[in-house]
Design a protein around this motif. Structure first.
Motif, short mmCIF file in Angstrom:
data_model
loop_
_atom_site.label_atom_id
_atom_site.label_comp_id
_atom_site.label_asym_id
_atom_site.label_seq_id
_atom_site.Cartn_x
_atom_site.Cartn_y
_atom_site.Cartn_z
N ALA A 1 0.86 -1.19 0.00
CA ALA A 1 0.00 0.00 0.00
C ALA A 1 0.90 1.24 0.00
CB ALA A 1 -0.87 -0.02 1.25
N PRO A 2 0.38 2.40 -0.44
CA PRO A 2 1.20 3.62 -0.33
C PRO A 2 1.62 3.79 1.13
CG PRO A 2 -0.83 4.04 -1.55
CD PRO A 2 -0.94 2.64 -1.02
N GLN A 3 2.86 4.15 1.32
CA GLN A 3 3.44 4.28 2.68
C GLN A 3 3.57 2.94 3.40
OE1 GLN A 3 4.80 7.22 3.85
NE2 GLN A 3 4.33 7.73 1.74
N GLY A 4 3.39 1.84 2.65
CA GLY A 4 3.53 0.52 3.26
C GLY A 4 4.99 0.22 3.60
N LEU A 5 5.20 -0.65 4.56
CA LEU A 5 6.55 -0.95 5.04
C LEU A 5 7.04 -2.30 4.52
CD1 LEU A 5 6.01 0.00 8.78
CD2 LEU A 5 7.09 1.39 7.00
N LEU A 6 8.32 -2.34 4.21
CA LEU A 6 8.94 -3.60 3.77
C LEU A 6 10.09 -3.93 4.71
CD1 LEU A 6 9.37 -5.89 1.67
CD2 LEU A 6 10.83 -4.30 0.39
N TYR A 7 10.02 -5.12 5.32
CA TYR A 7 11.08 -5.59 6.21
C TYR A 7 11.85 -6.69 5.49
CZ TYR A 7 8.63 -3.21 10.05
OH TYR A 7 8.05 -2.27 10.85
N THR A 8 13.17 -6.56 5.42
CA THR A 8 14.00 -7.63 4.86
C THR A 8 14.94 -8.12 5.97
OG1 THR A 8 15.77 -6.16 4.14
CG2 THR A 8 13.98 -6.54 2.57
N GLY A 9 15.63 -9.23 5.72
CA GLY A 9 16.59 -9.70 6.73
C GLY A 9 17.71 -8.68 6.87
N HIS A 10 18.36 -8.66 8.04
CA HIS A 10 19.39 -7.64 8.25
C HIS A 10 20.60 -7.80 7.33
CE1 HIS A 10 16.98 -6.46 11.73
NE2 HIS A 10 17.62 -5.31 11.62
N SER A 11 20.76 -9.00 6.74
CA SER A 11 21.89 -9.16 5.81
C SER A 11 21.45 -9.01 4.36
CB SER A 11 22.53 -10.53 6.03
OG SER A 11 21.54 -11.52 5.94
N GLU A 12 20.23 -8.50 4.14
CA GLU A 12 19.70 -8.45 2.78
C GLU A 12 19.46 -6.99 2.35
OE1 GLU A 12 17.18 -12.55 2.72
OE2 GLU A 12 16.38 -10.94 3.93
N SER A 13 20.53 -6.34 1.99
CA SER A 13 20.39 -4.92 1.67
C SER A 13 19.71 -4.71 0.32
CB SER A 13 21.77 -4.29 1.62
OG SER A 13 21.65 -2.99 1.07
N LEU A 14 18.88 -3.68 0.26
CA LEU A 14 18.24 -3.31 -1.01
C LEU A 14 18.75 -1.96 -1.50
CD1 LEU A 14 14.54 -4.41 -0.29
CD2 LEU A 14 16.35 -5.69 -1.44
N ALA A 15 19.90 -1.57 -0.96
CA ALA A 15 20.45 -0.25 -1.34
C ALA A 15 20.94 -0.28 -2.78
CB ALA A 15 21.60 0.10 -0.40
#
Ligand SMILES: C[S@@+](CC[C@H](N)C(=O)[O-])C[C@H]1O[C@@H](n2cnc3c(N)ncnc32)[C@H](O)[C@@H]1O
Length: 281
Positions: free
Chosen positions: A250-264
């Motif tokens: 959703a707009p402004q929805g949050l995405l949590y990934t594992g701490h070793s999984e960068s999406l930068a």
């Protein structure tokens, strides 16, 4: 008895898997799951296949693999192989900073409908950790919150639906939640815990392959947990998966990934707001 006549200790023989069989099975697994198992995983593949082969009455691994590909085994055997080759490690309240972060967000925005999806829910611990937290912060009466857990592995989805865990696996659960949201098994369920029915009713589990298009009318979700699964994919598959997943936010929805999984630096329409937490831009 003279030493030389002592019977030799025979080590249990290790099952053998030829390079060709390894290649066939790992190619099949990669086509279905998107995950590449390299030679470094040879021993792991052998151990996991050996158990399945044994259960299907075959001792020779190469013959087992051959039957898998030539229709000598029921179709469901392929599903069992895929299930066995996935890595399903998970536990309650894993990477607790995420739960603290989410608790904070829930407190600040209790008005949101809070539809949450975990895209690699394994045996359900992540989903029920979220359910306990959401029950605590949003209540179990009028708030419409709900959680969907999906995983490639049908066996894991089955376990998640049962919501029955051995007590040894529940250390991560805060004592107050254990008391409030878990039922202690007795008799044949001694040593096990069942998640409270009111939480189970808010959680739904389905099989879903992240490598494929999402089902029609899936989402939008206010938060998506996609943790400790992206590490297994190659770069291209990872980016394609995350793009699909973001489209269900959703707009402004949050995405949590594992701490070793960068999406930068992947050019994705998300903004980082905390370690391994992103918001849809
Ligand atoms: C290590 S577990 C992570 C569980 C949980 N998210 C956590 O962080 O504790 C990874 C899960 O990803 C699932 N998985 C692997 N490939 C998948 C795919 N292509 N689609 C959906 N799930 C997949 C596996 O079956 C496994 O249960």
């Amino acid at each position: 008895m003279p030493l030389e006549t002592l019977p030799e200790r025979v080590a249990p023989s290790t099952p053998q898997l030829s390079a060709r069989s390894f290649e066939r099975v790992t190619t099949l697994f990669r086509e279905v799951s998107g995950i590449k198992l390299t030679q470094a995983k040879h021993a792991l593949v052998v151990t996991r296949l050996a158990k399945l082969a044994h259960e299907s009455g075959e001792v020779d691994l190469d013959r087992y693999v051959e039957s898998l590909f030539t229709g000598g085994l029921p179709d469901e055997e392929v599903t069992r192989v895929i299930d066995r080759l996935t890595t399903n490690e998970t536990y309650f309240f894993r990477e607790p900073e995420h739960f603290r972060h989410f608790a904070d967000v829930l407190e600040r925005h209790p008005e949101r409908p809070w539809r949450v999806w975990s895209g690699a829910s394994s045996s359900g611990e992540e989903i029920y950790s979220l359910a306990m937290l959401m029950a605590d912060r949003l209540g179990l009466d009028s708030h419409p919150w709900g959680i969907v857990g999906t995983d490639l592995s049908t066996a894991m989805v089955g376990q998640a639906r049962r919501a029955l865990y051995s007590q040894g696996r529940t250390q991560g659960i805060p004592p107050a939640y254990l008391k409030r949201y878990c039922l202690k098994g007795t008799g044949e369920y001694e040593g096990q815990l069942l998640v409270d029915r009111r939480l189970r009713q808010r959680a739904h589990f389905e099989t879903l392959n992240l490598m494929q298009a999402l089902p029609a009318a899936f989402g939008p979700f206010d938060a998506i947990w996609l943790r400790n699964v992206l590490i297994y994919f190659e770069h291209e598959a990872k980016v394609a998966i995350v793009r699909r997943v973001i489209s269900a936010l959703a707009p402004q929805g949050l995405l949590y990934t594992g701490h070793s999984e960068s999406l930068a630096n992947l050019g994705l329409p998300i903004r980082s707001i905390a370690p391994a937490v992103y918001v849809r831009a």
